[in-house]
Design a protein around this motif. Structure first.
Motif, PDB file in Angstrom:
ATOM      1  N   LEU A 123      -9.130 -52.752  40.503  1.00 47.24           N
ATOM      2  CA  LEU A 123      -9.524 -52.259  41.831  1.00 47.24           C
ATOM      3  C   LEU A 123      -8.773 -52.994  42.935  1.00 47.24           C
ATOM      4  CD1 LEU A 123     -13.396 -51.813  41.453  1.00 47.24           C
ATOM      5  CD2 LEU A 123     -11.617 -50.050  41.371  1.00 47.24           C
ATOM      6  N   TYR A 124      -8.580 -54.290  42.776  1.00 44.62           N
ATOM      7  CA  TYR A 124      -7.841 -55.043  43.792  1.00 44.62           C
ATOM      8  C   TYR A 124      -6.389 -54.581  43.870  1.00 44.62           C
ATOM      9  CZ  TYR A 124     -11.255 -58.156  45.774  1.00 44.62           C
ATOM     10  OH  TYR A 124     -12.322 -58.642  46.507  1.00 44.62           O
ATOM     11  N   ALA A 125      -5.777 -54.317  42.731  1.00 49.71           N
ATOM     12  CA  ALA A 125      -4.403 -53.817  42.744  1.00 49.71           C
ATOM     13  C   ALA A 125      -4.354 -52.440  43.412  1.00 49.71           C
ATOM     14  CB  ALA A 125      -3.839 -53.756  41.334  1.00 49.71           C
ATOM     15  N   PHE A 126      -5.312 -51.573  43.095  1.00 52.78           N
ATOM     16  CA  PHE A 126      -5.358 -50.254  43.730  1.00 52.78           C
ATOM     17  C   PHE A 126      -5.588 -50.377  45.234  1.00 52.78           C
ATOM     18  CE2 PHE A 126      -7.004 -48.394  39.489  1.00 52.78           C
ATOM     19  CZ  PHE A 126      -5.710 -48.170  39.041  1.00 52.78           C
ATOM     20  N   PRO A 135      -5.404 -63.071  49.102  1.00 61.10           N
ATOM     21  CA  PRO A 135      -5.610 -64.207  48.185  1.00 61.10           C
ATOM     22  C   PRO A 135      -6.077 -63.768  46.800  1.00 61.10           C
ATOM     23  CG  PRO A 135      -7.229 -64.270  49.969  1.00 61.10           C
ATOM     24  CD  PRO A 135      -6.254 -63.188  50.299  1.00 61.10           C
ATOM     25  N   ALA A 136      -6.840 -62.686  46.728  1.00 54.92           N
ATOM     26  CA  ALA A 136      -7.286 -62.206  45.413  1.00 54.92           C
ATOM     27  C   ALA A 136      -6.094 -61.743  44.582  1.00 54.92           C
ATOM     28  CB  ALA A 136      -8.294 -61.070  45.578  1.00 54.92           C
ATOM     29  N   LEU A 137      -5.167 -61.011  45.186  1.00 55.02           N
ATOM     30  CA  LEU A 137      -3.994 -60.548  44.443  1.00 55.02           C
ATOM     31  C   LEU A 137      -3.127 -61.718  43.989  1.00 55.02           C
ATOM     32  CD1 LEU A 137      -3.014 -57.315  46.408  1.00 55.02           C
ATOM     33  CD2 LEU A 137      -3.942 -57.473  44.085  1.00 55.02           C
ATOM     34  N   VAL A 138      -3.019 -62.739  44.822  1.00 57.19           N
ATOM     35  CA  VAL A 138      -2.266 -63.935  44.421  1.00 57.19           C
ATOM     36  C   VAL A 138      -2.970 -64.617  43.244  1.00 57.19           C
ATOM     37  CG1 VAL A 138      -1.546 -66.255  45.151  1.00 57.19           C
ATOM     38  CG2 VAL A 138      -1.187 -64.289  46.671  1.00 57.19           C
ATOM     39  N   ALA A 139      -4.283 -64.743  43.326  1.00 58.06           N
ATOM     40  CA  ALA A 139      -5.043 -65.389  42.252  1.00 58.06           C
ATOM     41  C   ALA A 139      -4.948 -64.584  40.952  1.00 58.06           C
ATOM     42  CB  ALA A 139      -6.499 -65.561  42.672  1.00 58.06           C
ATOM     43  N   ILE A 140      -5.092 -63.285  41.038  1.00 59.25           N
ATOM     44  CA  ILE A 140      -5.004 -62.420  39.855  1.00 59.25           C
ATOM     45  C   ILE A 140      -3.630 -62.546  39.216  1.00 59.25           C
ATOM     46  CG2 ILE A 140      -4.946 -60.000  39.101  1.00 59.25           C
ATOM     47  CD1 ILE A 140      -7.137 -59.553  41.380  1.00 59.25           C
ATOM     48  N   SER A 141      -2.595 -62.469  40.032  1.00 61.27           N
ATOM     49  CA  SER A 141      -1.223 -62.606  39.525  1.00 61.27           C
ATOM     50  C   SER A 141      -1.050 -63.954  38.841  1.00 61.27           C
ATOM     51  CB  SER A 141      -0.218 -62.474  40.672  1.00 61.27           C
ATOM     52  OG  SER A 141      -0.322 -61.222  41.302  1.00 61.27           O
ATOM     53  N   SER A 142      -1.571 -64.992  39.473  1.00 64.75           N
ATOM     54  CA  SER A 142      -1.437 -66.353  38.927  1.00 64.75           C
ATOM     55  C   SER A 142      -2.141 -66.499  37.587  1.00 64.75           C
ATOM     56  CB  SER A 142      -1.998 -67.378  39.910  1.00 64.75           C
ATOM     57  OG  SER A 142      -1.287 -67.332  41.125  1.00 64.75           O
ATOM     58  N   VAL A 143      -3.346 -65.970  37.482  1.00 65.22           N
ATOM     59  CA  VAL A 143      -4.093 -66.071  36.224  1.00 65.22           C
ATOM     60  C   VAL A 143      -3.333 -65.363  35.109  1.00 65.22           C
ATOM     61  CG1 VAL A 143      -6.209 -65.388  35.015  1.00 65.22           C
ATOM     62  CG2 VAL A 143      -6.340 -66.400  37.308  1.00 65.22           C
ATOM     63  N   TYR A 144      -2.861 -64.164  35.384  1.00 63.69           N
ATOM     64  CA  TYR A 144      -2.100 -63.428  34.361  1.00 63.69           C
ATOM     65  C   TYR A 144      -0.846 -64.198  33.939  1.00 63.69           C
ATOM     66  CZ  TYR A 144      -4.436 -58.792  34.247  1.00 63.69           C
ATOM     67  OH  TYR A 144      -5.300 -57.753  34.041  1.00 63.69           O
ATOM     68  N   THR A 198       2.530 -57.525  44.619  1.00 69.08           N
ATOM     69  CA  THR A 198       1.913 -58.302  45.707  1.00 69.08           C
ATOM     70  C   THR A 198       2.975 -58.785  46.682  1.00 69.08           C
ATOM     71  OG1 THR A 198       0.105 -58.983  44.255  1.00 69.08           O
ATOM     72  CG2 THR A 198       0.473 -60.319  46.223  1.00 69.08           C
ATOM     73  N   TRP A 199       4.071 -59.276  46.148  1.00 73.93           N
ATOM     74  CA  TRP A 199       5.176 -59.771  46.989  1.00 73.93           C
ATOM     75  C   TRP A 199       5.682 -58.677  47.913  1.00 73.93           C
ATOM     76  CZ3 TRP A 199       7.599 -64.366  47.898  1.00 73.93           C
ATOM     77  CH2 TRP A 199       8.837 -64.315  48.528  1.00 73.93           C
ATOM     78  N   LEU A 200       5.925 -57.507  47.342  1.00 78.17           N
ATOM     79  CA  LEU A 200       6.457 -56.410  48.146  1.00 78.17           C
ATOM     80  C   LEU A 200       5.438 -55.852  49.136  1.00 78.17           C
ATOM     81  CD1 LEU A 200       8.488 -54.582  45.368  1.00 78.17           C
ATOM     82  CD2 LEU A 200       9.406 -55.902  47.285  1.00 78.17           C
ATOM     83  N   ALA A 201       4.178 -55.907  48.789  1.00 80.74           N
ATOM     84  CA  ALA A 201       3.128 -55.373  49.684  1.00 80.74           C
ATOM     85  C   ALA A 201       2.643 -56.410  50.690  1.00 80.74           C
ATOM     86  CB  ALA A 201       1.953 -54.893  48.833  1.00 80.74           C
ATOM     87  N   TRP A 202       3.088 -57.645  50.554  1.00 86.02           N
ATOM     88  CA  TRP A 202       2.528 -58.745  51.341  1.00 86.02           C
ATOM     89  C   TRP A 202       2.433 -58.457  52.844  1.00 86.02           C
ATOM     90  CZ3 TRP A 202      -0.353 -62.494  49.665  1.00 86.02           C
ATOM     91  CH2 TRP A 202      -0.668 -63.530  50.533  1.00 86.02           C
TER      92      TRP A 202
END
Length: 143
Positions: free
Chosen positions: A70-73, A87-96, A136-140
């Motif tokens: 949902l956060y990515a969408f 910050p959620a997208l950064v955290a999600i990316s980092s965990v993965y 996330t980088w491109l949408a920042w």
């Protein structure tokens, strides 16, 4: 937001939701599915005994992965902007990504526990993480 970031975050969200659905399928698939997908013999045995623990853990993971989708969408603009989106997208990316790279220290420090599951699940997580990160980088600027 560029089309590329939309596409990457849409793919990222789809991957996370698919992983969530795969976890739900494991619950319904039962002990053999827990074994096949690498949950370990202990989880499979608990599932055979119809203990609640494997179901609850797998359901919790499925909920987290669905939320990540949902956060990515949301970052892609497909749904409303969710709280703490950037910050959620950064955290999600980092965990993965960190989970994807986890096989390296495990391989170096505990090669005795390295299994095909660790390798393929790490590659899957790393791929998911890189797609999330790029999206996330491109949408920042629009987050």
């Amino acid at each position: 937001m560029s089309n590329t970031s939309n596409t990457l975050l849409l793919i990222a969200g789809s991957l996370s939701v698919s992983a969530s659905l795969a976890h739900i399928a494991v619950i319904f698939g039962g002990p053999d599915w827990y074994r096949f997908f690498g949950a370990g013999e202990r989880m499979a045995l608990m599932a055979e005994r119809r203990e609640l623990y494997p179901t609850l853990i797998t359901l919790a993971i499925a909920c987290v992965l669905f939320t990540w989708g949902l956060y990515a969408f949301s970052g892609a603009g497909l749904i409303l902007k969710l709280p703490l989106l950037a910050p959620a997208l950064v955290a999600i990316s980092s965990v993965y990504v960190l989970r994807g790279l986890a096989f390296i220290p495990i391989y170096l420090l505990r090669p005795d526990i390295m299994s095909p599951f660790w390798v393929w699940s790490s590659l899957i997580c790393l791929t998911f993480g890189l797609i999330h990160t790029a999206g996330t980088w491109l949408a920042w600027p629009s987050l």
